[in-house]
Design a protein around this motif. Structure first.
Motif, PDB file in Angstrom:
ATOM      1  N   ARG A   1      26.154  -2.680   9.127  1.00  0.00           N
ATOM      2  CA  ARG A   1      26.718  -1.238   9.178  1.00  0.00           C
ATOM      3  C   ARG A   1      27.907  -1.163   9.838  1.00  0.00           C
ATOM      4  N   ILE A   2      28.589  -1.913  10.677  1.00  0.00           N
ATOM      5  CA  ILE A   2      29.789  -1.961  11.332  1.00  0.00           C
ATOM      6  C   ILE A   2      30.846  -2.195  10.029  1.00  0.00           C
TER       7      ILE A   2
ATOM      8  N   VAL B   1      46.942   4.057   9.329  1.00  0.00           N
ATOM      9  CA  VAL B   1      45.725   3.455   8.684  1.00  0.00           C
ATOM     10  C   VAL B   1      44.444   3.255   9.461  1.00  0.00           C
ATOM     11  N   SER B   2      44.297   3.052  10.558  1.00  0.00           N
ATOM     12  CA  SER B   2      42.948   3.280  11.249  1.00  0.00           C
ATOM     13  C   SER B   2      42.424   4.304  11.226  1.00  0.00           C
ATOM     14  N   GLY B   3      41.001   4.335  10.949  1.00  0.00           N
ATOM     15  CA  GLY B   3      40.201   5.302  10.622  1.00  0.00           C
ATOM     16  C   GLY B   3      39.412   6.005  11.820  1.00  0.00           C
ATOM     17  N   GLY B   4      39.723   5.553  13.009  1.00  0.00           N
ATOM     18  CA  GLY B   4      39.210   5.932  14.062  1.00  0.00           C
ATOM     19  C   GLY B   4      37.672   5.732  14.215  1.00  0.00           C
ATOM     20  N   GLU B   5      37.328   4.486  13.525  1.00  0.00           N
ATOM     21  CA  GLU B   5      36.011   4.173  13.515  1.00  0.00           C
ATOM     22  C   GLU B   5      35.337   3.751  14.900  1.00  0.00           C
TER      23      GLU B   5
ATOM     24  N   VAL C   1      34.420   2.875   5.078  1.00  0.00           N
ATOM     25  CA  VAL C   1      34.240   4.236   4.629  1.00  0.00           C
ATOM     26  C   VAL C   1      35.491   5.036   5.520  1.00  0.00           C
ATOM     27  N   THR C   2      35.490   4.600   6.814  1.00  0.00           N
ATOM     28  CA  THR C   2      36.790   5.354   7.456  1.00  0.00           C
ATOM     29  C   THR C   2      37.995   4.895   7.097  1.00  0.00           C
TER      30      THR C   2
ATOM     31  N   LEU D   1      43.411   6.779   1.571  1.00  0.00           N
ATOM     32  CA  LEU D   1      43.203   7.914   0.462  1.00  0.00           C
ATOM     33  C   LEU D   1      44.137   9.077   0.814  1.00  0.00           C
ATOM     34  N   THR D   2      43.957   9.438   1.932  1.00  0.00           N
ATOM     35  CA  THR D   2      44.506  10.640   2.499  1.00  0.00           C
ATOM     36  C   THR D   2      45.931  10.167   2.557  1.00  0.00           C
TER      37      THR D   2
END
Length: 195
Positions: free
Chosen positions: A106-107, A79-83, A113-114, A120-121
């Motif tokens: 912003r963070i 799940v982590s988005g690599g943000e 978003v990420t 979703l994917t």
């Protein structure tokens, strides 16, 4: 680092802090305290005792701690988005103290978003898995699930998005199949509604 993560889970500490700590858990200074004859031991025996101490420490946790750490690791892996890398590239400090409200927003937006994209994917990937099972593509299913499972297992309790690089291809293939499946489902539903 796996022992750091297990200790953090057992003690209720932050997993991020435990991952950042780069302690040598079986350092000579620690292990020598358990062996009065340490100074007279040959170097190879010292290494063997340090390794034995590491294994003993790794096996000293209860089952609940291993399960909890495994779940957190799997969630981090999938799940982590690599943000963190995106924040670093944009030169944004991801700290909880000493940042302005605008920087915090912003963070939050970048993380939302990420992680939303990743979730979703992964959901589309589950539809892709379902499609492979329903259509009996078991060889392809085995390749995808096998390679993903292998990477999840070898990274143990340190499930970060960077360790997912090796399985991005099967994950993207599953997401693509899931997208096709969902689109075909809605198109067939739309065509039956028009009749």
């Amino acid at each position: 680092s796996h022992v750091n993560i297990l200790q953090a889970q057992r003690d209720g500490k932050s997993l991020i802090d435990s991952r950042v700590e780069n302690l040598e858990l079986a350092s000579e200074e620690i292990v020598r305290n358990f062996h009065s004859e340490w100074d007279s031991l040959p170097e190879q025996e010292k290494r063997h005792r340090r390794v034995a101490y590491s294994y003993e420490l790794f096996g000293s946790f209860d089952l609940e701690t291993y399960i909890r750490a495994g779940i957190f690791s799997a969630v981090g892996f999938f799940v982590s988005g690599g943000e963190g890398y995106l924040l670093s590239a944009l030169n944004i400090a991801d700290t909880e103290d000493g940042i302005s409200d605008q920087e915090a927003k912003r963070i939050f937006v970048l993380k939302t978003v990420t992680r939303s994209f990743t979730i979703l994917t992964r959901a589309l990937g589950l539809f892709g898995l379902w499609w492979l099972v329903v259509n009996k593509h078991f060889k392809f299913l085995t390749i995808c699930v096998g390679s993903i499972s292998y990477f999840v297992v070898i990274h143990g309790f340190a499930g970060w998005s960077r360790f997912r690089i090796g399985v991005e291809i099967p994950l993207l293939v599953l997401s693509t199949l899931g997208t096709s499946y969902v689109l075909a489902f809605f198109q067939s539903k739309k065509s039956t509604d028009n009749k």
